[in-house]
Design a protein around this motif. Sequence first.
Motif, PDB file in Angstrom:
ATOM      1  N   ALA A 188      -4.476  -0.564   5.370  1.00  0.00           N
ATOM      2  CA  ALA A 188      -3.901  -1.884   5.090  1.00  0.00           C
ATOM      3  C   ALA A 188      -3.525  -2.591   6.384  1.00  0.00           C
ATOM      4  O   ALA A 188      -3.763  -3.796   6.552  1.00  0.00           O
ATOM      5  CB  ALA A 188      -2.684  -1.743   4.187  1.00  0.00           C
ATOM      6  N   SER A 239       0.828  -1.207   0.000  1.00  0.00           N
ATOM      7  CA  SER A 239       0.000   0.000   0.000  1.00  0.00           C
ATOM      8  C   SER A 239       0.862   1.256   0.000  1.00  0.00           C
ATOM      9  O   SER A 239       0.534   2.252  -0.669  1.00  0.00           O
ATOM     10  CB  SER A 239      -0.930  -0.011   1.210  1.00  0.00           C
ATOM     11  N   GLY A 293      -3.104  -5.012   0.430  1.00  0.00           N
ATOM     12  CA  GLY A 293      -2.407  -3.741   0.235  1.00  0.00           C
ATOM     13  C   GLY A 293      -2.757  -3.060  -1.073  1.00  0.00           C
ATOM     14  O   GLY A 293      -2.808  -1.827  -1.157  1.00  0.00           O
ATOM     15  N   PRO A 333      -1.754   2.947   3.723  1.00  0.00           N
ATOM     16  CA  PRO A 333      -1.055   1.978   4.581  1.00  0.00           C
ATOM     17  C   PRO A 333      -1.739   1.766   5.924  1.00  0.00           C
ATOM     18  O   PRO A 333      -1.734   0.651   6.454  1.00  0.00           O
ATOM     19  CB  PRO A 333       0.336   2.610   4.743  1.00  0.00           C
TER      20      PRO A 333
END
Length: 262
Positions: free
Chosen positions: A168, A78, A159, A165
């Motif tokens: 994720a 990600s 991801g 992130p």
Amino acid sequence: MISDTYVIAGRSFSRLRREPGELIGFLLFPVIMIVLFAYVFGSAIALPGGGDYSSFLMPGIFMQTMALTAVQAAIRTSTDMTRGIIDRFRSMPIARAAVLTGGNLAELLLRLLGLAGMAGCALLLTNWSPHRGVAATAAGFGLLALFGLAMIWVGTFIGLAVASPAIADQATFSWLFPMTFLANTFVPTQGLPFWLRPVADWNPMSATVAGVRALFGNPSPAATHAAWPLQHPIGMSLAWSVALVAVFVPLSVWRYRKASPR
């Protein structure tokens, strides 16, 4: 393709020089788990049929470490997507598949390095040791490596599918960490409520842990368990890992091709 994969893998290794805390973190966490469960909780846990708890525990800790590779794979993928790194790779004369396979290869090698360090700590700090010879021990670690690879591809897909992130991390850790406990990782599944036991028995993590215990010759109350997956743990672990790879590799490639223009 092969050379491109190695280049991408080398990039992942070089990142550790800039962020050494990541390496320290994934090496330190398993050691904490060993001390916590083997010494703090271990004295209060008795195995059905007897046996040393630390010897029973270590294959579960090994599996948990490999399962949680999915979290780091999801965050790494990600991050590369949101920072535009994937778009930069697309502008280069590099095989597209190498972007995913190279990063995942590096992730797997790093986790195997951590697994080796953890095994060394277990030999020093606990009563754990493999008892069935070199070939069976290598097969046990091979089973863990294959399961880790499968989980990395699960994390890669997550991801690629989420927007950041942070998401994720949440989308992977929030279900994966509890699932490592809803298995025979730390306690035998025989003591679970009847309605919860089938979930734990058919959990791919349970088959992997039971298979590794069998290959290492460690205590395994699952040997007397009626559940079919735990009666054939090595074959079931292989089947689960291969199935996860077969499903999530094409899904990741599809999602990568769809998401890479972002």
